[in-house]
Design a protein around this motif. Sequence first.
Motif, short mmCIF file in Angstrom:
data_model
loop_
_atom_site.label_atom_id
_atom_site.label_comp_id
_atom_site.label_asym_id
_atom_site.label_seq_id
_atom_site.Cartn_x
_atom_site.Cartn_y
_atom_site.Cartn_z
N SER A 274 3.56 -5.76 24.04
CA SER A 274 3.14 -5.64 25.44
C SER A 274 2.90 -4.18 25.80
O SER A 274 1.92 -3.83 26.47
CB SER A 274 4.19 -6.26 26.34
OG SER A 274 3.83 -6.12 27.70
N ILE B 3 15.53 -15.29 16.80
CA ILE B 3 15.09 -15.30 18.21
C ILE B 3 15.19 -13.90 18.81
O ILE B 3 14.30 -13.44 19.53
CB ILE B 3 15.92 -16.32 19.00
CG1 ILE B 3 15.56 -17.75 18.55
CG2 ILE B 3 15.69 -16.17 20.50
CD1 ILE B 3 16.43 -18.81 19.14
N GLU B 4 16.26 -13.19 18.51
CA GLU B 4 16.41 -11.84 19.03
C GLU B 4 15.30 -10.92 18.49
O GLU B 4 14.73 -10.10 19.23
CB GLU B 4 17.78 -11.30 18.65
CG GLU B 4 18.94 -12.03 19.33
CD GLU B 4 20.30 -11.49 18.88
OE1 GLU B 4 20.29 -10.53 18.07
OE2 GLU B 4 21.32 -12.01 19.31
N VAL C 198 12.26 -11.74 17.44
CA VAL C 198 10.98 -12.11 18.05
C VAL C 198 10.86 -11.56 19.46
O VAL C 198 9.80 -11.08 19.90
CB VAL C 198 10.81 -13.64 18.02
CG1 VAL C 198 9.62 -14.06 18.86
CG2 VAL C 198 10.64 -14.13 16.59
N GLN C 199 11.92 -11.58 20.21
CA GLN C 199 11.89 -11.07 21.58
C GLN C 199 11.59 -9.57 21.59
O GLN C 199 10.80 -9.08 22.39
CB GLN C 199 13.25 -11.35 22.26
CG GLN C 199 13.29 -10.99 23.73
CD GLN C 199 12.32 -11.83 24.56
OE1 GLN C 199 12.04 -12.96 24.21
NE2 GLN C 199 11.80 -11.27 25.63
N GLY C 200 12.20 -8.80 20.66
CA GLY C 200 11.93 -7.37 20.59
C GLY C 200 10.48 -7.07 20.21
O GLY C 200 9.85 -6.16 20.76
N THR C 201 9.95 -7.83 19.28
CA THR C 201 8.55 -7.64 18.87
C THR C 201 7.60 -7.92 20.03
O THR C 201 6.59 -7.22 20.22
CB THR C 201 8.23 -8.55 17.69
OG1 THR C 201 9.15 -8.28 16.62
CG2 THR C 201 6.83 -8.31 17.18
N ARG C 202 7.87 -8.93 20.82
CA ARG C 202 7.01 -9.27 21.96
C ARG C 202 6.97 -8.12 22.96
O ARG C 202 5.91 -7.77 23.50
CB ARG C 202 7.53 -10.54 22.61
CG ARG C 202 6.68 -11.03 23.78
CD ARG C 202 7.28 -12.27 24.38
NE ARG C 202 7.39 -13.33 23.37
CZ ARG C 202 8.10 -14.45 23.55
NH1 ARG C 202 8.77 -14.62 24.66
NH2 ARG C 202 8.13 -15.35 22.61
N GLU C 203 8.09 -7.48 23.23
CA GLU C 203 8.11 -6.37 24.18
C GLU C 203 7.31 -5.18 23.66
O GLU C 203 6.57 -4.53 24.40
CB GLU C 203 9.56 -5.96 24.46
CG GLU C 203 10.38 -7.04 25.17
CD GLU C 203 11.85 -6.64 25.30
OE1 GLU C 203 12.21 -5.56 24.78
OE2 GLU C 203 12.63 -7.42 25.90
#
Length: 746
Positions: free
Chosen positions: A101, A90-91, A93-98
């Motif tokens: 963007s 989960i951590e 995936v969150q970094g990749t999303r940022e």
Amino acid sequence: MDSAAKDEMQPELSPGPEWPEQERAEQLARGAALKWASGIFYRPEQLARLGQYRSREVQRTCSLEARLKSVVQSYLEGVQTGVWQLAQAIEAVQGTREALSQARGLLQGMSQALRTLQPLRERVAQYKQLQAMSHLLPRLRAVPAAVAHTQTLIDAQQFLEAYMSLRELEQLREDTWAPLGGLELPVFQGLDLLFEALGQAVEAAAGAAGKLAREDPALLVAAVRVAEVETGRTTPLGQVPRDWRQRCLRALQEGLEQTHFGSPLLPAPGALPGWLEALRVALPVELATAEALVAPCCPPQYNVVQLWAHTLHSGLRRSLQHLLAGPELEAADAFALLHWALHVYLGQEMMGSLELGPEADVSQLEPLLTLENIEQLEATFVANVQASVSQWLQNALDGEVAEWGREQGPNTDPSGSYYSPMPAIVLQILEENIRVASLVSESLQQRVHGMALSELGIFLRSFSDALIRFSRDHLRGKAMVPHYVPYLLAALNHQSALSSSVSVLQLDGAPSGALAPVEAALDKLQRRICRLVLEALQVELQPLFADLPSRQWLSSPELLESVCERTGRFCRDFGRVRNPTVQLLLAEAERAVVLQYLRALMQGRLVCRGADERTQAAERLRHDAAQLQQLFLGLGLEENAHCAPVLLALRELLNLRDPALLGLEVAGLQQQFPDVSEDHVSALLGLRGDLSREQQLAALSSLQAALPPSPRAGRRALFSLVPAPAPAPASCLPSGSCARARLLSE
């Protein structure tokens, strides 16, 4: 993952509710355990081992609990590791999303900058087009005059000059495509039509190749060169390739067909042989002309001679099909056409001539006559041959049957074997007709071959029927034949001669199973003759087995000595039968004697009165087996083919002193002879005379308890051919053997 992180992610496991069916499961387990214990300790002497059973169950329970604990612990550790890995994912995936963007924002800014430069890019492209066209303008002004000049060259049949002018114009058009972005100027719109006009002119010259090769070969060479250059050239992007080579080849074929087969040249009835003879002379001359005049004007890959030969072949084939579709040909015309098409046309007189070379070979092309045409022409021939062969074979069979009633025995060859020329005559008739048919065509040979095999099969069936009538008349006394068995043995030699020589009818390249029906018919004939011989042997021996077994049989070997003497005298002429058939006949004769012996034993004529008589009977079986084996060894039977040792297995059943071991002996008998039934065993046990009903039932039960015996390779049925004593119908139950039913009803 360190231990601290694992402990942090460890879920708290609260004890869940008890299993609702736990109480019922415990009751079932206790009931099953009680049932098991009652079965184990049913007898008092088993209670002494109670401690051992208790200790073993305790060890088993401990082992199961340890395994359950290990499985649960392993499962919990896997769940804990999976929860920790999910948190880490989960951590990530969150970094990749940022990061994605941020990249999207940068791309949007760049697209706006590119839109501001688009008008400038268009201005630059327009400037480059104007600059290129200013350089090509003098050449573009001369295009209309060049087009008119090229048309003049085409009309004057100056193919090379016209083609070079067209190539220059096409190159100029290609030079204008790139600056104009693929647009075509109106001045070049008639260029494709000009190319097509040149192609048609080249095609027309190729269609008159035969005439041009004699009158103006330079024009033919120029046309072919233009076609070859255009075919091998890489076309500009976006244009369909111009395959002028194929157009030239097609024009060559069409011109040749129009010259020789432009109109139907159908001969009148009776004139077909003369027309075929004219073709035999004209076609090789045409091919020689093509090789001498046309081929030097064309490239080697044109294969002019081969093209000429194939074109003439196709035109001739169509003419013949048209001829065969008309009124039915006369017999002489049909034979002349069949012989000419299959032999003369491809022979050295025509297309197979050595002077033409391999390029004129048409043997691999579609034949002049289709299978339907050949069928029509060959049908009468095959029908007539079949009628003649059938009559010849029937005459040969009638002559052979007429000799069976002679006062003299069969004729013999120098080796002493029975001999008749009939097999050689039959095979010679069939082989000669197949050979003659092969001189016409392979298809006719195959048809005659099939007819010959069919007639041979009919002949073998007629031969078999004649033998059956011969045997029936002899046994019923309608025709007393002084040499009945010798003529049966002679017929067996005839079958052997046919079997050993029938391979001469096998065609080269034919499937290996083509003779299978004939071979099967020969095998059936062999079995039928052997059966007739064995029936005669049974008639000889049946009175001698009427007193076996008996008290006289127990005390004296005279009964079997009489059987051996009669059998030896009957089999004396077996030596006149050729190998390997004589081995088969001897083996079948021994088997017939053993079956007669077994039938006599099953009749229940003798019941032993005591142990001494059982010992005598067992010893008599051993002596009889040895005597039979010695008899057939003396007659020439190979040792591994004997079946008399079955008597030794029955001897063991009689010689057994302990009735409690009869079950094992019966099971062993079944393993040796899987076709033995309970009725047979019951009859043999009745011969002992010392068994009670319970002992016989116990011995018979071993047949059902034993595993089904595996079939042995080469083992033939014996007991299934021996009828067991039939009890009264009232003693047979609806299911089970009659022997068991008879014992249970007593």
